[in-house]
Design a protein around this motif. Structure first.
Motif, mmCIF file in Angstrom:
data_model
loop_
_atom_site.group_PDB
_atom_site.id
_atom_site.type_symbol
_atom_site.label_atom_id
_atom_site.label_comp_id
_atom_site.label_asym_id
_atom_site.label_seq_id
_atom_site.Cartn_x
_atom_site.Cartn_y
_atom_site.Cartn_z
ATOM 1 N N LYS A 129 22.353 104.607 38.414
ATOM 2 C CA LYS A 129 23.352 105.143 37.495
ATOM 3 C C LYS A 129 24.727 104.504 37.710
ATOM 4 C CE LYS A 129 24.461 109.424 40.123
ATOM 5 N NZ LYS A 129 23.609 109.189 41.307
ATOM 6 N N GLY A 130 25.061 104.204 38.965
ATOM 7 C CA GLY A 130 26.334 103.546 39.234
ATOM 8 C C GLY A 130 26.368 102.127 38.686
ATOM 9 N N SER A 165 16.860 105.318 36.034
ATOM 10 C CA SER A 165 15.558 105.591 36.645
ATOM 11 C C SER A 165 15.572 106.890 37.462
ATOM 12 C CB SER A 165 15.171 104.413 37.549
ATOM 13 O OG SER A 165 13.950 104.665 38.208
ATOM 14 N N LEU A 166 14.531 107.698 37.289
ATOM 15 C CA LEU A 166 14.424 108.969 38.002
ATOM 16 C C LEU A 166 13.496 108.846 39.208
ATOM 17 C CD1 LEU A 166 14.142 111.510 35.036
ATOM 18 C CD2 LEU A 166 16.167 110.844 36.326
ATOM 19 N N GLY A 167 13.782 109.627 40.226
ATOM 20 C CA GLY A 167 12.967 109.642 41.439
ATOM 21 C C GLY A 167 13.243 110.905 42.226
ATOM 22 N N GLU A 178 30.212 108.832 35.933
ATOM 23 C CA GLU A 178 28.936 108.917 36.650
ATOM 24 C C GLU A 178 28.773 110.314 37.219
ATOM 25 O OE1 GLU A 178 26.681 107.142 40.643
ATOM 26 O OE2 GLU A 178 28.700 106.469 40.137
ATOM 27 N N VAL A 179 27.628 110.928 36.963
ATOM 28 C CA VAL A 179 27.319 112.251 37.523
ATOM 29 C C VAL A 179 27.258 112.150 39.044
ATOM 30 C CG1 VAL A 179 25.456 113.949 37.731
ATOM 31 C CG2 VAL A 179 26.130 113.105 35.475
ATOM 32 N N ASN A 213 18.788 98.734 34.166
ATOM 33 C CA ASN A 213 20.157 99.253 34.117
ATOM 34 C C ASN A 213 20.985 98.507 33.078
ATOM 35 O OD1 ASN A 213 19.461 100.935 36.294
ATOM 36 N ND2 ASN A 213 20.142 99.420 37.801
ATOM 37 N N ALA A 214 20.792 97.192 33.005
ATOM 38 C CA ALA A 214 21.532 96.382 32.036
ATOM 39 C C ALA A 214 21.131 96.739 30.609
ATOM 40 C CB ALA A 214 21.282 94.897 32.301
#
Length: 573
Positions: free
Chosen positions: A110-111, A226-228, A203-204, A307-308
């Protein structure tokens, strides 16, 4: 302090009888700085360091942090409290609408997504604000204007404005003050409004639904990387539960984008979008975009491609709304099922933005001949997989000659599964594995920017010893030879159980041992040099004789930040 003494006894039992007790007193002194909060300076000079020291009083100490975790049964109250603090600081939630926000969450990336997005908007000539966490070296890094951390003078000015308003009103609110991250979030909003940014990329912190950034009412677009599995005590112990929290940033009628996710969490995101009433689109692979030649990225690593792609969709959507005659009149986009995001043709500004993005501490290479540092703040098993893939891709470019010694410098914090991450690193074939806590320097003059009261020193030390043992077991070295003290005539908080694994008391002492005087950045006469016992100097012979030393620093962004403080002087200015 009693538990700390037991940890020190565990180490002290392994040292020579001649070790001086005064050394253990120094270690105990560290616990005062790292496991308890300090009162705000009584006589404030109102300068930058005074501001940072005062900010640090808002950190939650280790024991209180555990209590906070136990009291998370009513998370909606957190947002209610955040709105109250915002109002006390002289801001209204409605004012945040003027920031034209791009709101991004996720577990991994996310960053980096925010960094790509901000750079693209800047290439179009917009004045950008960017709020992120954590910082690597200085807290000012969390709040950026046009890609640069705000200056010390600006930080100090706005800090005292916000802090003063909150302090003036605390007696009327039971003495309450916002915790560290809440305060910085309020400060960021205040800075961006005062500096009149065209867009704020936010950013959260953790999760999404009940993160304090989620007081935002009307962002222009939302994104999920992406989740994890991470922060399970707060977000839930399955990826589906975590997806439900992340999808909490969706807003009625606000377009949302996500990178490709596994079926389980994707279904949850779809349900959240339908429940809240917004569109949800899945980003295409980067290779699908219509561009002359492949798109070049400023950030290394194959995982940066998703991310891009997310950044292209977020910036494209933001730009579409901005260039409307009246952006405020844009039609809300309702849920109509999950769709594929359009395969747009990136503009020259987008292409240049992606290529010129910088985000320190993530897949970063620093060459200080003959020592090369590979830094990545991976702190989950998924991100560590990506880190290993990047490390294996990039190191052959630097290892064309024989005589290369590989060193791992590792630490991890919180509830992370260190053994699982270390297992992924074993195939990299390190000659030495070095462990240290996220203490920049084991001296009492530690930079206030990198003081952390959320973790007790005893936990940091125990974690390092456990990581060392895990590494030995993973490498089939379960025998326990007699432990030897590594540092003599100085801080003795170092135990060695095998010739290839070592534990040091701080980041600086670890880097000094690894580099063996061959990195000029660590040879500054102002830096404290911890004396090493002759027997341990002999074990470092391969490092002194190597043609090149390659050091992978990973496991924690805080570790990477502490290392960069010593390795990149420009970050300290």
């Amino acid at each position: 302090m009693l538990r700390l003494c037991r940890v020190l006894e565990r180490l002290h039992a392994c040292t020579e009888a001649s070790a001086s007790n005064r050394h253990w007193t120094k270690i105990a002194d560290l616990s005062v700085r790292f496991s308890s909060t300090k009162a705000a300076p009584r006589f404030r000079r109102m300068d930058y360091q005074d501001a940072v020291c005062t900010l640090n009083t808002l950190q939650t100490n280790a024991s209180a942090l555990e209590q906070v975790k136990r009291e998370r049964g009513h998370p909606q109250l957190q947002l209610q409290a955040m709105r109250g603090f915002l109002q006390r600081a002289g801001l209204k939630v409605e004012e945040l609408d003027r920031l034209n926000i791009i709101h991004v969450t996720g577990t991994k990336g996310k960053g980096s997504t925010c960094a790509f997005t901000e750079q693209i908007l800047r290439k179009y000539g917009f004045r950008t604000g960017f709020y992120s966490s954590p910082h690597l070296v200085q807290v000012r890094e969390r709040i950026r204007i046009n890609g640069q951390p705000i200056g010390k003078e600006l930080f100090t000015k706005y800090f005292w404005q916000v802090y003063g308003r909150l302090e003036e009103t605390k007696d009327a609110h039971g003495g309450s003050m916002p915790a560290y991250f809440r305060f910085l979030t309020i400060l960021a909003f205040h800075v961006f409004l005062q500096e009149k940014v065209d867009s704020a990329v936010i950013e959260v912190g953790i999760g999404g639904a009940y993160d304090c950034t989620n007081i935002i009412r009307r962002p222009w677009v939302c994104g999920i990387s992406s989740l994890g599995i991470d922060h399970t005590s707060i977000l839930g112990d399955t990826i589906e539960k975590i997806a439900g929290q992340k999808g909490g940033i969706f807003k009625l009628g606000v377009p949302a984008f996500t990178v490709k996710q596994p079926d389980g969490p994707m279904k949850v995101l779809q349900e959240r979008a339908e429940e809240i009433g917004c569109s949800l689109s899945v980003c295409p692979d980067l290779e699908e975009y219509e561009s002359e030649g492949s798109l070049s990225l400023g950030l290394a690593g194959h995982h940066q491609r998703s991310n891009a792609s997310l950044a292209l969709q977020l910036s494209h959507t933001w730009l579409q709304r901005h260039f409307l005659t009246d952006p405020a009149s844009s039609s809300p986009v309702e849920f109509s099922g999950v769709s594929s995001a359009p395969v747009i043709q990136p503009s020259p500004a987008m292409i240049k933005g992606l290529a010129e993005t910088e985000w320190p501490g993530r897949n970063q290479t620093l060459k200080h001949s003959p020592v090369t540092y590979f830094l990545d703040g991976a702190h989950t098993t998924r991100s560590m997989l990506a880190c290993v893939r990047w490390f294996n891709e990039v190191t052959p470019q630097h290892e064309r000659n024989a005589g290369v010694v590989r060193v791992l410098l590792f630490n991890a914090t919180g509830e992370r599964d260190c053994a699982a991450m270390l297992k992924l690193l074993v195939p990299c074939h390190f000659d030495f594995a070095v462990f240290c806590p996220n203490i920049t320097e084991a001296i009492t003059t530690c930079n206030a920017d990198q003081q952390n009261f959320n973790v007790s020193v005893e936990n940091m030390l125990t974690r390092c010893l456990d990581n060392q043992q895990s590494w030995r077991v993973l490498n089939g070295q379960e025998e326990k030879p007699e432990v030897e003290l590594l540092i003599g005539g100085g801080l003795p908080l170092v135990a060695e159980r095998h010739t290839d694994t070592l534990v040091f008391p701080c980041i600086l002492s670890a880097l000094q041992w690894i580099s063996q005087g061959r990195d000029s950045a660590l040879s500054d006469p102002n830096k404290c040099v911890i004396p090493i016992k002759p027997s341990i100097k002999a074990k470092a012979a391969p490092l002194r004789e190597a043609v090149s030393i390659h050091v992978l620093i990973t496991g924690s962004l805080h570790l990477v930040g502490g290392a960069l403080k010593h390795l990149d002087p420009s970050l300290n200015s």
